[in-house]
Every structure is written in C-alpha cells, then in structure tokens.
Design a protein around this motif. Structure first.
Motif, PDB file in Angstrom:
ATOM      1  N   ALA A  55     -22.932 -30.820 -11.802  1.00  0.00           N
ATOM      2  CA  ALA A  55     -23.553 -32.279 -11.526  1.00  0.00           C
ATOM      3  C   ALA A  55     -22.683 -33.131 -10.819  1.00  0.00           C
ATOM      4  CB  ALA A  55     -23.476 -32.980 -12.944  1.00  0.00           C
ATOM      5  N   LEU A  56     -21.350 -32.856 -10.910  1.00  0.00           N
ATOM      6  CA  LEU A  56     -20.249 -33.848  -9.922  1.00  0.00           C
ATOM      7  C   LEU A  56     -20.542 -33.204  -8.543  1.00  0.00           C
ATOM      8  CD1 LEU A  56     -17.336 -34.409 -12.123  1.00  0.00           C
ATOM      9  CD2 LEU A  56     -18.966 -35.945 -11.066  1.00  0.00           C
ATOM     10  N   GLN A  57     -20.233 -31.777  -8.281  1.00  0.00           N
ATOM     11  CA  GLN A  57     -20.433 -31.209  -7.159  1.00  0.00           C
ATOM     12  C   GLN A  57     -21.701 -31.262  -6.372  1.00  0.00           C
ATOM     13  OE1 GLN A  57     -18.979 -27.287  -7.841  1.00  0.00           O
ATOM     14  NE2 GLN A  57     -16.805 -27.830  -7.930  1.00  0.00           N
ATOM     15  N   THR A  58     -22.693 -31.126  -7.118  1.00  0.00           N
ATOM     16  CA  THR A  58     -23.827 -31.208  -6.168  1.00  0.00           C
ATOM     17  C   THR A  58     -24.690 -32.502  -6.141  1.00  0.00           C
ATOM     18  OG1 THR A  58     -25.407 -30.601  -8.133  1.00  0.00           O
ATOM     19  CG2 THR A  58     -24.404 -28.631  -6.936  1.00  0.00           C
ATOM     20  N   LEU A  64     -23.371 -40.767  -9.728  1.00  0.00           N
ATOM     21  CA  LEU A  64     -22.202 -41.668 -10.395  1.00  0.00           C
ATOM     22  C   LEU A  64     -22.687 -43.146 -10.078  1.00  0.00           C
ATOM     23  CD1 LEU A  64     -19.152 -39.796  -9.406  1.00  0.00           C
ATOM     24  CD2 LEU A  64     -20.056 -40.299 -11.909  1.00  0.00           C
ATOM     25  N   GLN A  65     -23.964 -43.414  -9.088  1.00  0.00           N
ATOM     26  CA  GLN A  65     -24.674 -44.601  -8.813  1.00  0.00           C
ATOM     27  C   GLN A  65     -25.339 -45.128 -10.041  1.00  0.00           C
ATOM     28  OE1 GLN A  65     -24.312 -47.316  -7.419  1.00  0.00           O
ATOM     29  NE2 GLN A  65     -23.604 -46.553  -5.487  1.00  0.00           N
ATOM     30  N   TYR A  66     -25.600 -46.362 -10.028  1.00  0.00           N
ATOM     31  CA  TYR A  66     -26.296 -47.058 -10.901  1.00  0.00           C
ATOM     32  C   TYR A  66     -27.681 -46.484 -11.442  1.00  0.00           C
ATOM     33  CZ  TYR A  66     -23.670 -51.263 -11.967  1.00  0.00           C
ATOM     34  OH  TYR A  66     -22.653 -52.199 -12.455  1.00  0.00           O
ATOM     35  N   GLY A  68     -28.693 -43.323 -10.366  1.00  0.00           N
ATOM     36  CA  GLY A  68     -28.586 -41.814 -10.572  1.00  0.00           C
ATOM     37  C   GLY A  68     -29.331 -41.095  -9.454  1.00  0.00           C
ATOM     38  N   GLY A  69     -29.148 -39.705  -9.645  1.00  0.00           N
ATOM     39  CA  GLY A  69     -29.820 -38.883  -8.599  1.00  0.00           C
ATOM     40  C   GLY A  69     -31.035 -38.321  -9.088  1.00  0.00           C
ATOM     41  N   THR A  70     -31.142 -36.878  -9.111  1.00  0.00           N
ATOM     42  CA  THR A  70     -32.526 -36.389  -9.642  1.00  0.00           C
ATOM     43  C   THR A  70     -32.609 -36.191 -11.153  1.00  0.00           C
ATOM     44  OG1 THR A  70     -31.799 -34.382  -8.938  1.00  0.00           O
ATOM     45  CG2 THR A  70     -33.262 -35.309  -7.261  1.00  0.00           C
ATOM     46  N   GLY A  71     -31.394 -36.253 -11.798  1.00  0.00           N
ATOM     47  CA  GLY A  71     -31.159 -35.776 -13.281  1.00  0.00           C
ATOM     48  C   GLY A  71     -32.381 -36.565 -13.983  1.00  0.00           C
ATOM     49  N   PRO A  72     -32.380 -37.887 -13.980  1.00  0.00           N
ATOM     50  CA  PRO A  72     -33.079 -38.585 -14.687  1.00  0.00           C
ATOM     51  C   PRO A  72     -34.851 -38.016 -14.771  1.00  0.00           C
ATOM     52  CG  PRO A  72     -31.878 -40.205 -13.999  1.00  0.00           C
ATOM     53  CD  PRO A  72     -31.366 -38.741 -13.383  1.00  0.00           C
ATOM     54  N   LYS A  73     -35.017 -37.735 -13.308  1.00  0.00           N
ATOM     55  CA  LYS A  73     -36.620 -37.416 -13.304  1.00  0.00           C
ATOM     56  C   LYS A  73     -36.764 -35.889 -13.985  1.00  0.00           C
ATOM     57  CE  LYS A  73     -39.662 -37.031  -9.375  1.00  0.00           C
ATOM     58  NZ  LYS A  73     -39.263 -35.795  -8.719  1.00  0.00           N
ATOM     59  N   THR A 271     -29.814 -45.661 -20.034  1.00  0.00           N
ATOM     60  CA  THR A 271     -28.968 -44.549 -20.580  1.00  0.00           C
ATOM     61  C   THR A 271     -28.138 -43.946 -19.455  1.00  0.00           C
ATOM     62  OG1 THR A 271     -30.813 -44.483 -22.199  1.00  0.00           O
ATOM     63  CG2 THR A 271     -29.297 -42.266 -22.078  1.00  0.00           C
ATOM     64  N   SER A 272     -27.193 -43.329 -19.878  1.00  0.00           N
ATOM     65  CA  SER A 272     -26.167 -42.796 -18.564  1.00  0.00           C
ATOM     66  C   SER A 272     -27.070 -41.875 -17.694  1.00  0.00           C
ATOM     67  CB  SER A 272     -24.819 -42.054 -19.294  1.00  0.00           C
ATOM     68  OG  SER A 272     -24.522 -41.221 -18.675  1.00  0.00           O
ATOM     69  N   VAL A 273     -27.189 -42.275 -16.660  1.00  0.00           N
ATOM     70  CA  VAL A 273     -27.820 -41.273 -15.510  1.00  0.00           C
ATOM     71  C   VAL A 273     -26.871 -40.248 -15.461  1.00  0.00           C
ATOM     72  CG1 VAL A 273     -29.301 -43.050 -14.461  1.00  0.00           C
ATOM     73  CG2 VAL A 273     -26.904 -43.067 -13.713  1.00  0.00           C
ATOM     74  N   PHE A 274     -25.676 -40.442 -15.484  1.00  0.00           N
ATOM     75  CA  PHE A 274     -24.811 -39.137 -15.118  1.00  0.00           C
ATOM     76  C   PHE A 274     -24.970 -38.198 -16.425  1.00  0.00           C
ATOM     77  CE2 PHE A 274     -20.388 -37.212 -15.713  1.00  0.00           C
ATOM     78  CZ  PHE A 274     -20.457 -36.367 -14.739  1.00  0.00           C
TER      79      PHE A 274
END
Ligand SMILES: Cc1ncc(COP(=O)(O)O)c(C=O)c1O
Length: 406
Positions: A55-58, A64-66, A68-73, A271-274
């Motif tokens: 998660a951190l590397q890719t 880590l931004q407010y 989030g990346g593609t995780g929540p989707k 909820t934590s996007v990370f």
C-alpha cells in the motif's frame, strides 16, 4: 498546584452496567469464553504485512492524502460484489464505509431517530448496540425471539395496537438475522419478508446487522431483509470477523438519501483511506472463499468441542440451540437458576462467561449464559466448560443445602 473543583460533565452518559465477566481474575491459565473475539489464527499477518508495505510502495502518496488513492473505490467494489450473494444490489451512492459496524449503528440511529423517539429491538439483543441506542437517547422496547429468530408476529400485533391506540410508533427496528448475538439463532425467510413488509406498511426502518453472515458452517445463505425492502432497510456488516477487528472497518448499505445523511453525521472526516488501501490490497491477494472456509473450519471444530464438553459436564441439565455459524452458543439453565450467582466462583476457577441478563433491557432473564467458541482453542474450551460446571454444581449444592435448612 491548582485546586480542582468537581466538574459537571454532559448529562448524555447513561448508567450502563459493568460487565464483570470481562474482568478476568488473575489465574495462571484463565479461559475467557466471554470475549466475542476472533481466533488469533484468523489474522493472516504475513499477507497483511505484504498488503501494508505494498500500500505504501504502490499508492503511498495517494493513500496518505485526505482523499486516498484507489483503495476506497476497490473496497466499495468488493462490498458491492459480495453483497450480491445476499441478493443486495448496490451502487457507490448506496455504500458508506465506517469505522467498524459499531459506527454504522450509531450513524443509522442518529440519522433516523431524535432523542425520545422509539427504537424496537430483539430480546435478547447485542449490548454494544443497546449502548449506542442509550447514547442516542432513544426509547427502547424489546420483542422475544424463538428458534426461528424474532417473533415478527408479536411485532405486528404491537404495531397494530400502537396505531389503534395512538401510541408512539418505532422509527427503527434493530435485528440480527444471521447467527444472532448472543443466541446464534437465524431469522427464517418468511419472517424476513414479513418484517420488510411491516416496515413499508408502518413506515419504519429496519437496521439489519449482519456481522456474522460469512461464518456459516453449512456455506448456505438466506436472502437478506434488505433484498425484500431496499427503501426501508439499512444493511450493515463488518470486516471485523473476517479480517480483524483492529482494522476498525465496517459498512452500511442503504438508499442514497440515507447514506448521505449518515455521511453528514460522521465526525471523523472519513474512515481511514490508508487502511482501506491496505484492505483492498489484502482482498486482492487472498482467495476469499478459501479464507472463509479456513475460518469456518476452525470455528466449527471449536463449536463441536464446546458442544461435546457441555454434554460431558452438564448432561441434560442445560439446553441450547446448535449454532449453525457465527461466534456464540447460548446456554439455558433451569428457570430458577441465576447464572450471575456462580460467576465469581467461575472467575476464581479460571473461566469467564457473560451472564445472559446483560442482553435484556430489564436484566430480567437470569438463567442464560453466552459462550464464545471462537477465541479459545479446543483444549481450553474443554477446561473452561468443566470449570463452569464445577462452579455451577457448587452453587446448586449450596442452594439445596440452604433450601433444606429453611
Ligand atoms: C452483532 C454485532 N454487531 C456489530 C458488532 C461490532 O463490530 P465492529 O464494530 O467491530 O464492526 C459486533 C461485535 O461484536 C456484533 O456482535
């Protein structure tokens, strides 16, 4: 040195009972059958570590931004697809990821009900939810369950009576249809349909708490209540029982208007996007069906060990409904027994259970205990049940001596 004057805190906090079984006595090999905790073997730590690093590397900068990346989707996509198995059709607008399903219970309650409004629940019901309802300052009424779950016929009678007599109608009915906490019972298909019909007819919402749905020993599913009433049901579930409770991630599915209102009440931003990034990468790495089979094979074996020990140490003295999944076995003693009276002795003997009265609004059913078969291994379970039986037999003998002396 400042002088401290006693502070007057908000009056919001209700008096809530201290659940003493959670306070383990100091004992060299204490067996906590009270905790509704998953097995430690269920935490796939190497895969979770990989997912966290990846998660951190890719997706490091994004996740880590407010926003989030593609995780929540991706988490939403997973929820959508998995929910189809319960006959639930949803879009992104219908889904809210929450900090555990406990937060979903809080948001749903405060979205639907003002302080003083009426919420109806099962008897017995999950004390964690009862606590949320108390904090939301709603009025509670409870309805019994039998071997097919909630007595929906009694709910209908009460609705008719309330309407005729102009009594307050419920804004919400909180129900656990699968592997109910604490009894392990399932709500029958016919009652699910009927409850959804009643929700339309009498204009209330059903809060369908499906925390244990994945943990079926037979692999079977009954359609959700939501599938019979999508405009009047809020469906909630959680990753706590299938990944780990420490990640604090659950979800709600409901109509778009309700989800928007629930989102507005969320005071944590999101909820934590990370963590959603980690969860999405973890879910992509595992074969989920295989994972569920792994979990249920552990829990089935532990449930079987518990049932065997109950037969060995209690014989016909107690009764229970065989759990077909979930976390709990609800043990019923003869009607005159008060299970809290041999709690202290049990704790001293090195075993914890929850006395059943905490699951009732009036604390008025005294002859049950809730046992969790998920956290302890088979040998611990056997020892735990033996210790409860010893404490119970002592209690029973003392009572008989006392009765003879009178
Ligand atoms: C029926 C039920 N609902 C909700 C929860 C809360 O779970 P979480 O907030 O970890 O998702 C629990 C936890 O024990 C539960 O038993």
């Amino acid at each position: 040195m400042h002088q401290l004057t006693e502070f007057s805190f908000s009056k919001r906090f209700p008096e809530l009972p201290l659940i003493s079984a959670a306070l383990a006595e100091e004992h060299p090999d204490f067996v906590p059958l009270s905790f509704g905790f998953p097995a430690k073997e269920s935490f796939l730590i190497p895969l979770l570590s990989e997912a966290a690093v990846s998660a951190l590397q890719t997706q490091g900068l994004e996740s880590l931004q407010y926003t989030g990346g593609t995780g929540p989707k991706k988490v939403n996509e997973w929820i959508k697809k998995r929910s189809e198995l319960r006959s639930i059709q949803s879009e992104n607008e219908n889904i809210l990821v929450t900090s555990g399903s406990m937060q979903a219970i809080d948001l749903a309650t405060r979205t639907l009900a003002d302080p003083g409004d009426h919420v109806w629940i099962e008897a017995p019901s999950f004390f964690g939810a009862i606590r949320q309802f108390s904090l939301a300052e709603v009025e509670l009424t409870s309805f019994p369950i039998d071997e097919d779950g909630l007595r929906v016929d009694l709910v209908e009678q009460a609705l008719i009576e309330a309407k005729v007599k102009g009594k307050p109608m419920p804004k919400m009915f909180y129900v656990m249809p699968n592997y109910h906490n604490p009894t392990g019972v399932n709500l029958s298909l016919a009652r699910r349909k009927k409850l959804a019909e009643l929700a339309y007819e009498y204009n209330f919402y059903v809060l369908e708490d499906d925390a244990y749905v994945e943990l079926s020993f037979s692999g079977g599913f009954v359609p959700s209540i939501y599938s019979f009433g999508p405009e009047r049901v809020i469906y909630i579930s959680t990753f706590s029982k299938i990944i780990a409770p420490g990640i604090r991630m659950g979800w709600a599915i409901a109509g778009e208007q309700v989800i928007n209102k629930m989102r507005m009440l969320k005071s944590d931003g999101s909820t934590s996007v990370f963590v959603q990034e980690i969860v999405s990468q973890f879910l992509a790495k595992i074969d989920f069906e295989q994972h569920v089979q792994y979990l249920t094979s552990i829990y089935r074996a532990r449930k079987d060990a518990m049932v065997r020990s109950i037969h060995e140490y209690f014989g016909n003295e107690v009764s229970y409904q065989m759990p077909e999944g979930g976390f709990f076995l609800w043990l019923t003693f003869p009607a005159e027994v008060d299970t809290s009276e041999f709690m202290e002795k049990s704790l001293k003997n090195g075993v914890g259970y929850l006395d059943g009265k905490h699951f009732y609004l009036q604390n008025d059913e005294l002859n049950h205990i809730r046992l969790s078969f998920t956290f302890c291994d088979e040998e611990q379970i056997r020892r735990g049940i033996q210790r409860i039986a010893e404490s119970y037999n002592d209690y029973k003998n003392n009572r008989e001596v006392l009765e003879e002396a009178l």
